[in-house]
Design a protein around this motif. Structure first.
Motif, PDB file in Angstrom:
ATOM      1  N   TRP A  32      44.901  -4.079  32.877  1.00  0.00           N
ATOM      2  CA  TRP A  32      43.783  -4.863  33.389  1.00  0.00           C
ATOM      3  C   TRP A  32      42.481  -4.503  32.663  1.00  0.00           C
ATOM      4  N   HIS A  33      42.295  -3.209  32.394  1.00  0.00           N
ATOM      5  CA  HIS A  33      41.085  -2.761  31.684  1.00  0.00           C
ATOM      6  C   HIS A  33      41.034  -3.366  30.283  1.00  0.00           C
ATOM      7  N   LEU A  34      42.171  -3.365  29.596  1.00  0.00           N
ATOM      8  CA  LEU A  34      42.211  -3.956  28.256  1.00  0.00           C
ATOM      9  C   LEU A  34      41.953  -5.459  28.312  1.00  0.00           C
ATOM     10  N   GLU A  36      40.205  -7.031  30.625  1.00  0.00           N
ATOM     11  CA  GLU A  36      38.822  -7.249  31.026  1.00  0.00           C
ATOM     12  C   GLU A  36      37.836  -6.932  29.904  1.00  0.00           C
ATOM     13  N   THR A  37      38.125  -5.896  29.123  1.00  0.00           N
ATOM     14  CA  THR A  37      37.163  -5.450  28.114  1.00  0.00           C
ATOM     15  C   THR A  37      37.349  -6.110  26.760  1.00  0.00           C
ATOM     16  N   THR A  38      38.558  -6.578  26.443  1.00  0.00           N
ATOM     17  CA  THR A  38      38.790  -7.183  25.127  1.00  0.00           C
ATOM     18  C   THR A  38      39.039  -8.683  25.199  1.00  0.00           C
ATOM     19  N   GLY A  39      39.687  -9.132  26.277  1.00  0.00           N
ATOM     20  CA  GLY A  39      40.027 -10.548  26.378  1.00  0.00           C
ATOM     21  C   GLY A  39      40.932 -11.026  25.270  1.00  0.00           C
ATOM     22  N   SER A  40      41.681 -10.115  24.673  1.00  0.00           N
ATOM     23  CA  SER A  40      42.510 -10.429  23.511  1.00  0.00           C
ATOM     24  C   SER A  40      43.987 -10.363  23.861  1.00  0.00           C
ATOM     25  N   ALA A  41      44.699 -11.450  23.609  1.00  0.00           N
ATOM     26  CA  ALA A  41      46.144 -11.454  23.827  1.00  0.00           C
ATOM     27  C   ALA A  41      46.844 -10.539  22.833  1.00  0.00           C
ATOM     28  N   SER A  42      46.310 -10.431  21.609  1.00  0.00           N
ATOM     29  CA  SER A  42      46.916  -9.555  20.596  1.00  0.00           C
ATOM     30  C   SER A  42      46.849  -8.097  21.036  1.00  0.00           C
ATOM     31  N   VAL A  43      45.731  -7.702  21.633  1.00  0.00           N
ATOM     32  CA  VAL A  43      45.592  -6.336  22.123  1.00  0.00           C
ATOM     33  C   VAL A  43      46.635  -6.053  23.203  1.00  0.00           C
ATOM     34  N   LEU A  44      46.806  -7.001  24.109  1.00  0.00           N
ATOM     35  CA  LEU A  44      47.791  -6.821  25.182  1.00  0.00           C
ATOM     36  C   LEU A  44      49.209  -6.753  24.624  1.00  0.00           C
ATOM     37  N   MET A  45      49.499  -7.556  23.592  1.00  0.00           N
ATOM     38  CA  MET A  45      50.827  -7.546  22.992  1.00  0.00           C
ATOM     39  C   MET A  45      51.121  -6.194  22.351  1.00  0.00           C
ATOM     40  N   ILE A  46      50.124  -5.667  21.613  1.00  0.00           N
ATOM     41  CA  ILE A  46      50.314  -4.369  20.980  1.00  0.00           C
ATOM     42  C   ILE A  46      50.469  -3.279  22.036  1.00  0.00           C
TER      43      ILE A  46
END
Length: 406
Positions: A32-34, A36-46
Motif C-alpha cells: 500500500w505504501h508503494l 500510495e507513494t509511487t502510483g506506479s504499476a511497474s514498481v508494484l510488479m517488481i
C-alpha cells in the motif's frame, strides 16, 4: 493417547498467530505504501517479483536442507531473519525514506526466509500429532492462516495510518520474537537423517524426487492442483477488477469482497477441524473443488445489480478453499516418511508457485479481450471438472504408500 501433543500445538499456534498476523500486516502495508507513494504499476510488479521469485526458485532444493536440519531450529532462524529484515527496514523508515532498491532487497530476503519457514513447519507437524489427527491439525492451521489473511490487511492499514510504516515494521519484530519464544518451550523430535543412503546433495535431491513421484495418487492430484492454480490464482487480482468493471463499485466494496472471502476461509477451517475424520482426504478435496468451481461459474453469470449475491458466493468460495488445502497437506504428511517429507513439500510448493505466473499471463489478455466474467466462467468449468476427476479416481480407493528403493 496422551493429550501432550495438543498442548504442544496450542503453544506453537499461539505464537504463530502473532508472527503470521504481523507479517500479513507488514506485507499489505508495504504494498500500500508503494502504491500510495509511487502510483506506479511497474514498481508494484517488481515488488511482487521480489516477494515471489525466491520461494519459487529455492523451493525445489530447500527440501534437502530441511530433511538434514533440525526443523524447530530452522523455523526459529528463518523467523529471526524475517524479523531482522523488518527491523532494518523499520529503522530505515523511521530515519528517512529508503530507496526502492532497499525495499526490493528486504522483500527478497523476507521471501527467501519464508521459503524455509513454511515447509519446515508443515514437515514438523507429523512429528508431533498422531496420524489420525493430521487432517484436524491442518484445519487448525488453515484457520490461523485465514484469520491472519482477514485481519492482517485491516490492522496493517489501521496501524500504518495511525503511526507509520516504520512503527508497523517494528511490530513485526515483536510478532517473530513471540513465535520463537513459544517454539523454545516445546519439544519436536527430529527424524534421523538418511546420510548413509544419500551422502550428497544431488543424491538426496534425486531420492526426494523419486519419493514424491512414487505415490501415483499424490502425483496425479498435484498435477490437478497445478491446473487449478493456473485458473484460480488470477482471481486474487481479478476480484477488485470484477467489483469495479462489472458491478461499478469502488474501493470500499472491493475490500468487503476480500474480507468476506477471508471470513469464509476461517469458517472452512473451523468446519474442517470439527469434521476432519468423517470422510477421506480425497473426498474433501474433490468436494472443495466442485464448490469453488460452482461459485466461480455463478459469479461469472450474475447480473450487474447482484453485488450482494457476489459477496455471498465469495464467502462460500473462501469456505471451500481449506477443504482442499488442509486434507491435501494431511495426505502428504500421512503418506511420506518424516525424514523425506521436507523434500516432498518443497516440490509440491514449487509446482504451485510456478503455475501462478502462467495463470496471470493467460488471464491478462483474455480478460482484456473478452471481459472478466469469461475468466470466472471458464475457471469455474475447469475447476468443477478437476474436482469430479479426483473423486472418480480416488474417492473410493485406499490411499497408497510410497515404494522407493533406497
Amino acid at each position: 493417547m496422551s493429550n501432550s501433543w495438543q498442548k504442544t500445538f496450542a503453544l506453537i499456534f499461539s505464537g504463530q498467530i502473532f508472527s503470521i498476523l504481523t507479517s500479513s500486516m507488514v506485507q499489505f502495508a508495504i504494498i500500500w505504501h508503494l502504491t500510495e507513494t509511487t502510483g506506479s504499476a511497474s514498481v508494484l510488479m517488481i515488488a511482487g517479483l521480489a516477494g515471489f521469485l525466491p520461494q519459487a526458485l529455492l523451493g525445489p532444493f530447500i527440501g534437502v536442507w530441511l530433511d538434514r536440519w533440525n526443523r524447530k531450529i530452522t523455523m526459529i532462524i528463518s523467523d529471526s531473519v524475517i524479523a531482522l529484515s523488518s527491523l532494518l527496514l523499520g529503522v530505515y523508515y523511521l530515519w528517512s525514506e529508503p530507496g526502492l532498491g532497499v525495499v526490493y532487497a528486504i522483500l527478497f530476503i523476507r521471501s527467501a526466509a519464508s521459503s524455509f519457514h513454511a515447509p519446515s513447519f508443515q514437515a514438523a507437524i507429523p512429528l508431533i500429532a498422531p496420524q489420525d489427527q493430521l487432517t484436524r491439525v491442518s484445519g487448525w492451521h488453515q484457520l490461523v492462516f485465514s484469520s491472519s489473511s482477514v485481519l492482517g490487511p485491516a490492522l496493517g492499514i489501521a496501524v500504518y495510518s495511525a503511526t507509520s510504516l516504520g512503527t508497523l515494521l517494528l511490530l513485526d519484530v515483536a510478532g517473530a520474537l513471540i513465535a520463537n519464544l513459544m517454539l523454545l518451550m516445546v519439544t519436536i523430535h527430529q527424524p534421523k537423517p538418511e546420510s548413509v543412503h544419500a551422502p550428497s546433495f544431488r543424491k538426496e535431491f534425486v531420492l526426494g524426487w523419486r519419493t514424491f513421484i512414487s505415490v501415483r495418487s499424490v502425483l496425479t492430484i498435484t498435477v490437478a492442483m497445478a491446473a487449478f492454480s493456473v485458473v484460480f490464482m488470477p482471481l486474487a487480482m481479478l476480484f477488485p477488477y470484477m467489483t469495479l468493471s462489472h458491478f461499478g463499485r469502488g474501493g470500499y466494496s472491493a475490500s468487503v469482497i476480500e474480507a468476506v472471502f477471508g471470513i469464509g476461509m476461517m469458517a472452512g477451517g473451523v468446519v474442517l477441524a470439527l469434521l476432519a475424520s468423517r470422510w477421506k482426504d480425497s473426498t474433501y478435496m474433490s468436494l472443495s473443488l466442485v464448490l469453488i468451481g460452482v461459485t466461480c461459474l455463478l459469479s461469472g453469470v450474475i447480473g450487474r445489480d447482484a453485488f450482494v449475491l457476489f459477496a455471498i458466493l465469495c464467502f462460500f468460495m473462501g469456505a471451500a478453499a481449506p477443504l482442499f488445502n488442509g486434507p491435501y497437506m494431511a495426505m502428504l504428511q500421512k503418506l511420506y516418511e518424516p525424514e523425506k517429507l521436507g523434500r516432498v513439500l518443497s516440490f509440491v510448493t514449487s509446482i504451485g508457485l510456478l503455475c501462478s505466473p502462467i495463470g496471470l499471463a493467460l488471464a491478462g489478455p483474455i480478460v482484456e479481450r473478452f471481459g472478466v466474467q469469461v475468466w470466472f466462467v471458464g475457471a469455474g468449468v475447469v475447476v468443477i471438472l478437476i474436482g469430479c476427476f479426483i473423486y472418480l479416481q480416488y474417492g473410493r480407493v485406499e490411499e497408497e504408500r510410497p515404494t522407493v528403493s533406497l
